[in-house]
Motif scaffolding. Structure first.
Motif, PDB file in Angstrom:
ATOM      1  N   ARG A 190      35.132  42.842  45.927  1.00 10.65           N
ATOM      2  CA  ARG A 190      34.203  41.872  45.357  1.00 10.65           C
ATOM      3  C   ARG A 190      33.823  42.247  43.933  1.00 10.65           C
ATOM      4  NH1 ARG A 190      29.968  41.190  50.252  1.00 10.65           N
ATOM      5  NH2 ARG A 190      29.570  43.313  49.606  1.00 10.65           N
ATOM      6  N   SER A 191      33.608  43.540  43.684  1.00 17.17           N
ATOM      7  CA  SER A 191      33.087  43.951  42.388  1.00 17.17           C
ATOM      8  C   SER A 191      34.152  44.001  41.307  1.00 17.17           C
ATOM      9  CB  SER A 191      32.436  45.337  42.512  1.00 17.17           C
ATOM     10  OG  SER A 191      31.357  45.303  43.406  1.00 17.17           O
ATOM     11  N   LEU A 192      35.382  44.322  41.669  1.00 15.35           N
ATOM     12  CA  LEU A 192      36.376  44.635  40.650  1.00 15.35           C
ATOM     13  C   LEU A 192      37.607  43.739  40.628  1.00 15.35           C
ATOM     14  CD1 LEU A 192      36.366  48.536  41.050  1.00 15.35           C
ATOM     15  CD2 LEU A 192      35.273  47.215  39.233  1.00 15.35           C
ATOM     16  N   LEU A 193      38.067  43.278  41.779  1.00 13.84           N
ATOM     17  CA  LEU A 193      39.424  42.755  41.856  1.00 13.84           C
ATOM     18  C   LEU A 193      39.542  41.242  41.787  1.00 13.84           C
ATOM     19  CD1 LEU A 193      40.891  45.225  44.507  1.00 13.84           C
ATOM     20  CD2 LEU A 193      41.003  45.344  42.025  1.00 13.84           C
ATOM     21  N   VAL A 194      38.436  40.526  41.733  1.00  9.95           N
ATOM     22  CA  VAL A 194      38.507  39.076  41.530  1.00  9.95           C
ATOM     23  C   VAL A 194      38.515  38.761  40.035  1.00  9.95           C
ATOM     24  CG1 VAL A 194      37.381  36.865  41.924  1.00  9.95           C
ATOM     25  CG2 VAL A 194      37.393  38.602  43.727  1.00  9.95           C
TER      26      VAL A 194
END
Length: 262
Positions: A190-194
């Motif tokens: 959620r924090s990095l890969l979207v």
């Protein structure tokens, strides 16, 4: 099914595995432009009729959001996944592979096959494909967005919880296996890969799965990633006063991202 705004049909197609045949509902706006934005809805496993409001008594869980999106000018595909099989499959796959494989080794290619299907339609704009899901469907939409870079935007409708902290709570013993297999990766996804793609996080104040102490640290963390790369407007937290259901403010936000006339 046909109404004044869109056609609705059941479709079947071959998936990414040789023996994978998939089906689902496809909604196509009537008299739409040559190329239209598309949404892959991940909530078909909760009853394929509910996203389009076909039941006599509309279920509040989904509120027919796919119907609203189709009326707003989106091509919608809702692939069917039997919700009664997902958790048993997860347990069997992990046990037989000694933890080397999870249910997502199979679900991710299934949903990516849904992206394949949408992108194979001549009237779909490949630069405007959104993954949209609630609860389990939200998790599935998140995973698919992470692994399939062809997805342009994510609508993730779930509580503002950190899965690693939730899993430390005694109630986590009742967590489904498909969820626990993601514990090591979920919050990082959620924090990095979207990013840098468009990301809308829906949350209802009355969601029964929301912790009693409402906090925004997790979406704030996501927002900080978007700010760090200079794309702060690509992440939006869509709060609403309801429960576990879509927010009606999401459609105009998504339409502004996808450049759909209102």
């Amino acid at each position: 099914m046909r109404n004044t705004d869109y056609t609705l049909e059941w479709v079947r197609f071959k998936g990414r595995f040789p023996d994978m045949e998939l089906g689902g509902y496809l909604a196509t706006p009537i008299n739409g432009p040559e190329k239209m934005p598309a949404v892959l809805s991940f909530d078909g496993n909760y009853g394929l009729n509910r996203p389009f409001g076909l039941e006599a008594e509309l279920q509040p869980y989904l509120n027919a959001y796919a119907d609203q999106l189709a009326r707003a000018g989106y091509i919608i595909f809702v692939p069917y996944v039997n919700s009664g099989l997902v958790d048993p499959w997860a347990a069997v796959i992990e046990a037989k592979s000694a933890g080397r494989r999870t249910i997502w080794n199979y679900l991710a290619p299934l949903y990516m096959s849904g992206v394949d299907y949408l992108l194979g339609l001549p009237n779909v704009d490949p630069a405007r494909v959104t993954a949209y899901g609630i609860s389990y469907g939200g998790v599935a939409a998140l995973v698919t967005t992470v692994v399939d870079k062809r997805v342009s935007a994510l609508v993730y409708s779930n509580p503002l919880e950190e899965l690693t902290l939730f899993s430390a709570d005694p109630i986590a013993a009742r967590s489904p296996v498909w969820q626990t297999s993601l514990c090591r990766y979920f919050d990082q996804m959620r924090s990095l890969l979207v990013a840098p793609r468009w990301f809308i996080w829906e949350n209802g104040e009355l969601d029964a799965n929301q912790s009693s102490e409402y906090v925004t640290q997790i979406p704030d963390r996501v927002s900080s990633i978007y700010r760090a790369i200079g794309l702060s407007t690509r992440f939006r937290l869509a709060r609403h006063s309801g429960g576990r259901e879509p927010s009606w403010v999401t459609v105009p936000i998504l339409s502004s991202f996808m450049q759909v006339p209102q």
